[in-house]
Design a protein around this motif. Structure first.
Motif, PDB file in Angstrom:
ATOM      1  N   LEU A 206       0.839  -1.200   0.000  1.00  0.00           N
ATOM      2  CA  LEU A 206       0.000   0.000   0.000  1.00  0.00           C
ATOM      3  C   LEU A 206       0.874   1.250   0.000  1.00  0.00           C
ATOM      4  O   LEU A 206       2.005   1.225   0.453  1.00  0.00           O
ATOM      5  CB  LEU A 206      -0.878   0.002   1.254  1.00  0.00           C
ATOM      6  N   ASP A 207       0.312   2.353  -0.493  1.00  0.00           N
ATOM      7  CA  ASP A 207       0.999   3.638  -0.400  1.00  0.00           C
ATOM      8  C   ASP A 207       0.722   4.201   0.988  1.00  0.00           C
ATOM      9  O   ASP A 207      -0.418   4.533   1.323  1.00  0.00           O
ATOM     10  CB  ASP A 207       0.470   4.581  -1.484  1.00  0.00           C
ATOM     11  N   LYS A 208       1.775   4.285   1.779  1.00  0.00           N
ATOM     12  CA  LYS A 208       1.611   4.667   3.188  1.00  0.00           C
ATOM     13  C   LYS A 208       1.062   6.068   3.396  1.00  0.00           C
ATOM     14  O   LYS A 208       0.504   6.380   4.444  1.00  0.00           O
ATOM     15  CB  LYS A 208       2.952   4.577   3.926  1.00  0.00           C
ATOM     16  N   ASN A 209       1.242   6.908   2.389  1.00  0.00           N
ATOM     17  CA  ASN A 209       0.823   8.307   2.568  1.00  0.00           C
ATOM     18  C   ASN A 209      -0.599   8.581   2.091  1.00  0.00           C
ATOM     19  O   ASN A 209      -1.105   9.678   2.252  1.00  0.00           O
ATOM     20  CB  ASN A 209       1.813   9.247   1.865  1.00  0.00           C
ATOM     21  N   LEU A 210      -1.214   7.566   1.510  1.00  0.00           N
ATOM     22  CA  LEU A 210      -2.619   7.708   1.103  1.00  0.00           C
ATOM     23  C   LEU A 210      -3.498   7.065   2.168  1.00  0.00           C
ATOM     24  O   LEU A 210      -3.035   6.234   2.946  1.00  0.00           O
ATOM     25  CB  LEU A 210      -2.858   7.010  -0.235  1.00  0.00           C
ATOM     26  N   THR A 211      -4.779   7.441   2.158  1.00  0.00           N
ATOM     27  CA  THR A 211      -5.692   6.796   3.101  1.00  0.00           C
ATOM     28  C   THR A 211      -6.023   5.390   2.589  1.00  0.00           C
ATOM     29  O   THR A 211      -5.743   5.055   1.432  1.00  0.00           O
ATOM     30  CB  THR A 211      -7.021   7.568   3.234  1.00  0.00           C
ATOM     31  N   ALA A 212      -6.636   4.607   3.476  1.00  0.00           N
ATOM     32  CA  ALA A 212      -7.038   3.247   3.094  1.00  0.00           C
ATOM     33  C   ALA A 212      -7.970   3.304   1.889  1.00  0.00           C
ATOM     34  O   ALA A 212      -7.798   2.577   0.907  1.00  0.00           O
ATOM     35  CB  ALA A 212      -7.727   2.573   4.275  1.00  0.00           C
ATOM     36  N   ALA A 213      -8.967   4.212   1.939  1.00  0.00           N
ATOM     37  CA  ALA A 213      -9.936   4.325   0.845  1.00  0.00           C
ATOM     38  C   ALA A 213      -9.255   4.762  -0.453  1.00  0.00           C
ATOM     39  O   ALA A 213      -9.532   4.221  -1.525  1.00  0.00           O
ATOM     40  CB  ALA A 213     -11.041   5.313   1.225  1.00  0.00           C
ATOM     41  N   GLU A 214      -8.336   5.729  -0.338  1.00  0.00           N
ATOM     42  CA  GLU A 214      -7.627   6.183  -1.538  1.00  0.00           C
ATOM     43  C   GLU A 214      -6.807   5.060  -2.156  1.00  0.00           C
ATOM     44  O   GLU A 214      -6.749   4.910  -3.388  1.00  0.00           O
ATOM     45  CB  GLU A 214      -6.703   7.366  -1.183  1.00  0.00           C
ATOM     46  N   ASN A 215      -6.175   4.259  -1.301  1.00  0.00           N
ATOM     47  CA  ASN A 215      -5.408   3.125  -1.803  1.00  0.00           C
ATOM     48  C   ASN A 215      -6.281   2.182  -2.613  1.00  0.00           C
ATOM     49  O   ASN A 215      -5.911   1.753  -3.708  1.00  0.00           O
ATOM     50  CB  ASN A 215      -4.773   2.353  -0.635  1.00  0.00           C
ATOM     51  N   LEU A 216      -7.442   1.859  -2.053  1.00  0.00           N
ATOM     52  CA  LEU A 216      -8.324   0.900  -2.737  1.00  0.00           C
ATOM     53  C   LEU A 216      -8.825   1.477  -4.056  1.00  0.00           C
ATOM     54  O   LEU A 216      -8.880   0.779  -5.075  1.00  0.00           O
ATOM     55  CB  LEU A 216      -9.494   0.513  -1.829  1.00  0.00           C
ATOM     56  N   ARG A 217      -9.183   2.768  -4.035  1.00  0.00           N
ATOM     57  CA  ARG A 217      -9.664   3.395  -5.287  1.00  0.00           C
ATOM     58  C   ARG A 217      -8.554   3.446  -6.323  1.00  0.00           C
ATOM     59  O   ARG A 217      -8.772   3.139  -7.497  1.00  0.00           O
ATOM     60  CB  ARG A 217     -10.183   4.808  -4.984  1.00  0.00           C
TER      61      ARG A 217
END
Ligand SMILES: Nc1ncnc2c1ncn2[C@@H]1O[C@H](COP(=O)(O)OP(=O)(O)OP(=O)(O)O)[C@@H](O)[C@H]1O
Ligand SMILES: [Mg+2]
Length: 335
Positions: free
Chosen positions: A92-103
């Motif tokens: 995952l991209d650590k600097n994005l939110t969980a939702a942003e990662n999934l999107r």
């Protein structure tokens, strides 16, 4: 075309060397469609190397492997279409939110903006991560991150899911959440290859277990077959004064057919009847008057499997890690 009659995975003599070190040595692996197979082994056994070869991320040096009938070397694109690997370390991209990662992952897999939002929302609901959806990944706990990871690997429901140590480092509650998610997926027909360091996890989830060490197969079979060879649960008693070990051993031998001194302060007896055996041990100790620090019911660990199947322990420096997941059921003993 995917050959629906082919096994989900069929590897024969798969070998991977790094320089002159052989990480995976002539390993065979067969996973039938619709089943769960666990690759069980300690740190450095070759689990990640094996699954990376199957997922076309590493090229084998020799042997061959087919995933849903497709060769991992000559048809990597076809293999990638059916397999989804959730790596041991979060992608995952650590600097994005969980939702942003999934999107973002849904977009990268070719879904449009609106579809990506819908997919991410459904996955967050399913994995019970809606409440943490707006938090950046670097601030999530290990267990929360693992669930986001799992969600990310299911953006397009794969035919074959490969989970590399999905619960290492998780607390017992988070482990249960991952287990129940995995069971749901299996009920939906996903074929699963799972690597783990925990015998208990392989037992809980897998139809078949392949125990490996130093890149080689040590044993394989159903969890029941493996457990029959490894032994069932036992009661461990830790004596306060090591000089009393022999007396304790004798006291327990009197009421149990077998007892084994495992180290300088611990005596083990088999406990097929769990709590009843625990009570019997406690009683024998009370009658003997020997002071003990701990009496605990323990289920077999990877360590026990190694000892039983190979006659030697898992690399001594790694003992603690393999054991840490097994919270003993402890019983206070009156002194
Ligand atoms: N790229 C690499 N270069 C050199 N050695 C490697 C490389 N990848 C893995 N190894 C070595 O191969 C062996 C097997 O590693 P692998 O990661 O497959 O083990 P594992 O079973 O997944 O262990 P763990 O439970 O710790 O994740 C290890 O000794 C490791 O150091
Ligand atoms: Mg690994």
């Amino acid at each position: 075309m995917t050959d629906s009659h082919a096994p989900a995975i069929e590897a024969i003599g798969l070998t991977k060397r790094f320089g002159d070190f052989t990480a995976v040595e002539s390993l065979d692996l067969r996973v039938q469609t619709g089943t769960v197979v666990s690759l069980l082994g300690p740190n450095g056994a070759g689990k990640t190397t094996m699954v990376r070869m199957l997922a076309t991320l590493l090229r084998p040096d020799s042997g061959r492997a087919r995933v849903a009938g497709h060769d991992v070397v000559s048809e990597p694109d076809k293999v990638r279409r059916v397999i989804s690997l959730t790596g041991q370390f979060a992608a995952l991209d650590k600097n994005l939110t969980a939702a942003e990662n999934l999107r973002l992952m849904a977009r990268l897999r070719g879904h449009g903006r609106i579809a990506a939002r819908t997919i991410a929302g459904a996955l967050m609901e399913r994995f019970d991560i809606e409440a943490i959806g707006d938090r950046v990944v670097k601030n999530l706990s290990g267990g929360e991150r693992r669930r986001v990871d799992l969600a990310a690997s299911l953006i397009d429901m794969p035919q074959l899911l490969v989970l590399d140590e999905p619960t290492t480092g998780l607390d017992p509650r988070s482990r249960q959440v991952v287990w129940s998610t995995v069971r749901d997926l299996v009920a939906e027909g996903v074929t699963l290859l799972l690597t783990t360091q925990y015998l208990e996890e392989a037992d809980a989830l897998a139809d078949r277990v392949v125990l490996i060490d130093h890149g080689r197969e040590i044993a394989a079979g159903t969890p029941a077959q493996l457990k029959a060879r490894v032994g069932e649960q036992r009661v461990d008693t830790v004596v306060t004064d090591a000089a009393q070990l022999e007396r304790l051993d004798q006291a327990l031998s009197a009421s149990f057919a077998t007892s084994v001194a495992r180290d300088q302060r611990t005596v083990s007896v088999p406990a097929p009847n769990e709590a009843a055996d625990l009570t019997r041990v406690a009683q024998a100790i009370r009658e003997s008057g020997i002071a003990v620090d701990e009496v605990a019911l323990r289920r077999p660990t990877l360590d026990d499997a190694f000892l039983a199947l190979t006659g030697r322990p898992v690399n001594a420096d790694l003992d603690g890690e393999a054991d840490s997941a097994h919270e003993p059921i402890t019983h206070e003993v009156a002194r």
